[in-house]
Design a protein around this motif. Structure first.
Motif, PDB file in Angstrom:
ATOM      1  N   ARG A 191       0.834  -1.207   0.000  1.00 44.82           N
ATOM      2  CA  ARG A 191       0.000   0.000   0.000  1.00 44.82           C
ATOM      3  C   ARG A 191       0.870   1.260   0.000  1.00 44.82           C
ATOM      4  NH1 ARG A 191      -4.777  -1.609   4.370  1.00 44.82           N
ATOM      5  NH2 ARG A 191      -5.289  -3.632   3.467  1.00 44.82           N
ATOM      6  N   LEU A 192       2.039   1.169  -0.592  1.00 48.33           N
ATOM      7  CA  LEU A 192       2.943   2.306  -0.687  1.00 48.33           C
ATOM      8  C   LEU A 192       2.277   3.458  -1.440  1.00 48.33           C
ATOM      9  CD1 LEU A 192       5.813   3.560  -0.445  1.00 48.33           C
ATOM     10  CD2 LEU A 192       6.317   2.489  -2.652  1.00 48.33           C
ATOM     11  N   LYS A 193       2.404   4.651  -0.879  1.00 48.90           N
ATOM     12  CA  LYS A 193       1.820   5.832  -1.507  1.00 48.90           C
ATOM     13  C   LYS A 193       2.868   6.525  -2.387  1.00 48.90           C
ATOM     14  CE  LYS A 193      -1.137   6.537   2.531  1.00 48.90           C
ATOM     15  NZ  LYS A 193      -1.417   7.407   3.700  1.00 48.90           N
ATOM     16  N   ILE A 194       2.561   6.675  -3.657  1.00 53.44           N
ATOM     17  CA  ILE A 194       3.417   7.421  -4.567  1.00 53.44           C
ATOM     18  C   ILE A 194       2.594   8.589  -5.106  1.00 53.44           C
ATOM     19  CG2 ILE A 194       4.741   7.376  -6.700  1.00 53.44           C
ATOM     20  CD1 ILE A 194       5.283   4.436  -6.226  1.00 53.44           C
ATOM     21  N   VAL A 195       3.074   9.791  -4.817  1.00 55.47           N
ATOM     22  CA  VAL A 195       2.351  11.000  -5.201  1.00 55.47           C
ATOM     23  C   VAL A 195       2.913  11.513  -6.526  1.00 55.47           C
ATOM     24  CG1 VAL A 195       1.761  13.366  -4.552  1.00 55.47           C
ATOM     25  CG2 VAL A 195       1.916  11.577  -2.787  1.00 55.47           C
ATOM     26  N   GLU A 196       2.041  11.643  -7.512  1.00 51.61           N
ATOM     27  CA  GLU A 196       2.437  12.152  -8.831  1.00 51.61           C
ATOM     28  C   GLU A 196       1.949  13.585  -8.980  1.00 51.61           C
ATOM     29  OE1 GLU A 196       1.204  11.473 -13.489  1.00 51.61           O
ATOM     30  OE2 GLU A 196       1.372   9.710 -12.197  1.00 51.61           O
ATOM     31  N   ARG A 201       6.743  23.464 -15.691  1.00 49.48           N
ATOM     32  CA  ARG A 201       7.031  23.291 -17.120  1.00 49.48           C
ATOM     33  C   ARG A 201       6.227  22.156 -17.746  1.00 49.48           C
ATOM     34  NH1 ARG A 201      13.186  22.537 -17.899  1.00 49.48           N
ATOM     35  NH2 ARG A 201      12.591  22.870 -20.080  1.00 49.48           N
ATOM     36  N   GLY A 202       5.365  21.545 -16.951  1.00 48.87           N
ATOM     37  CA  GLY A 202       4.493  20.510 -17.485  1.00 48.87           C
ATOM     38  C   GLY A 202       5.030  19.102 -17.404  1.00 48.87           C
ATOM     39  N   PHE A 203       6.184  18.914 -16.741  1.00 48.11           N
ATOM     40  CA  PHE A 203       6.765  17.580 -16.609  1.00 48.11           C
ATOM     41  C   PHE A 203       6.315  16.929 -15.306  1.00 48.11           C
ATOM     42  CE2 PHE A 203       9.747  19.903 -19.318  1.00 48.11           C
ATOM     43  CZ  PHE A 203       9.844  19.032 -20.400  1.00 48.11           C
ATOM     44  N   ARG A 204       6.096  15.615 -15.355  1.00 44.24           N
ATOM     45  CA  ARG A 204       5.682  14.879 -14.162  1.00 44.24           C
ATOM     46  C   ARG A 204       6.867  14.632 -13.232  1.00 44.24           C
ATOM     47  NH1 ARG A 204       2.783  11.662 -18.059  1.00 44.24           N
ATOM     48  NH2 ARG A 204       0.539  12.074 -17.965  1.00 44.24           N
ATOM     49  N   TYR A 205       6.582  14.645 -11.915  1.00 47.24           N
ATOM     50  CA  TYR A 205       7.575  14.211 -10.933  1.00 47.24           C
ATOM     51  C   TYR A 205       6.850  13.445  -9.837  1.00 47.24           C
ATOM     52  CZ  TYR A 205       6.120  18.171  -7.970  1.00 47.24           C
ATOM     53  OH  TYR A 205       5.402  19.051  -7.205  1.00 47.24           O
ATOM     54  N   TYR A 206       7.626  12.766  -8.991  1.00 45.45           N
ATOM     55  CA  TYR A 206       7.036  11.826  -8.038  1.00 45.45           C
ATOM     56  C   TYR A 206       7.671  11.985  -6.660  1.00 45.45           C
ATOM     57  CZ  TYR A 206       5.471   9.750 -12.395  1.00 45.45           C
ATOM     58  OH  TYR A 206       4.910   9.566 -13.632  1.00 45.45           O
ATOM     59  N   TRP A 207       6.845  11.803  -5.636  1.00 41.37           N
ATOM     60  CA  TRP A 207       7.314  11.727  -4.248  1.00 41.37           C
ATOM     61  C   TRP A 207       6.921  10.365  -3.688  1.00 41.37           C
ATOM     62  CZ3 TRP A 207      10.541  15.010  -2.078  1.00 41.37           C
ATOM     63  CH2 TRP A 207      10.560  16.353  -2.470  1.00 41.37           C
TER      64      TRP A 207
END
Length: 254
Positions: A191-196, A201-207
């Motif tokens: 159940r790991l949470k990955i925030v997108e 500039r419109g590029f995706r990143y993740y936490w």
């Protein structure tokens, strides 16, 4: 009593200054050897592809351009080789070292390096407080209870290749309910949470977030003890052998 202090937040971290205050009453001689810069999440990594440099900041005070493991190795093998420490204290980390986080933690890994070298070692972490507090960390619990914890642990015999991991709850001193010795906990990473998110500039990143605590009867793990408002004291051992599998695997390869 000769005590070596180190950490993974860097030579100028407030948690290291706090640890120095906590350790001073117990030590005849304090040494400080820590990374020059923050190395949180470095784990038990060792620098092999570039040279390391040591900078002296004062009597028995040094920084190392490397990881927490590098700092401890240089302390034991070079700076203190003529008079090794009686104990290594690593921290106080700005944040928790709970559950499987001990495998990522530079704070715990610095203590592990001491344990591997035969020096008793203790890692300490101050769990983060609720959002909105300064730097996300309140140091009151570690400040108030750290001296008591260290007084009980320093000088206590430890088995070979072992260390103690201490975590303080994110509470005011008067709210801490006590101290509990407990097991290492685990989180359910299915159940790991990955925030997108998307940057300007419109590029995706993740936490990366965290998994959910696996609860045990009696709340016996460090994750649960901290959640219940206690200081968590967890003995750890570096022998990772899966004893329960030895016989089964031995039969397969007989």
């Amino acid at each position: 009593m000769r005590i070596l202090l180190t950490n993974d937040d860097g030579i100028h971290a407030p948690g290291l200054a706090l640890l120095e205050r906590l350790a001073a009453p117990l030590a005849e001689e304090l040494w400080l050897v820590a990374p020059a810069e923050e190395a949180s999440g470095a784990g038990h990594s060792l620098t092999l592809t570039r040279p390391l440099r040591i900078r002296k900041h004062g009597p028995r005070r040094f920084s190392v351009t490397g990881t927490p493991t590098d700092a401890v190795m240089l302390a034991l093998g070079h700076l203190m080789k003529e008079a090794r420490p009686d104990v290594i204290l690593s921290g106080v980390n700005r944040g928790a070292n709970l559950g499987e986080d001990v495998t990522y933690s530079g704070t715990v890994s610095a203590a592990m390096e001491g344990a591997l070298a035969g020096v008793p070692a203790i890692a300490l972490g101050q769990c983060s407080a609720a959002p909105g507090t300064r730097d996300g960390v309140r140091w009151e619990a570690a400040e108030a209870r750290g001296g008591e914890v260290l007084a009980r642990l320093v000088g206590t015999p430890m088995p070979a290749r072992s260390l103690v991991n201490v975590n303080f709850p994110p509470l005011a001193a008067e709210e801490v309910r006590g101290i509990k010795v407990c097991r290492q906990g685990f989180r359910d990473y299915s159940r790991l949470k990955i925030v997108e998110r998307t940057d300007p500039r419109g590029f995706r990143y993740y936490w990366f977030g965290t998994g959910e605590t696996v609860e045990t009867p009696g709340h016996r793990t460090d994750l649960e003890v901290i959640a219940d408002g206690f200081v968590a004291v967890t003995p750890l051992h570096l022998d990772l052998t899966g004893d329960e599998q030895l016989a089964a695997l031995g039969a397969r390869f007989a």
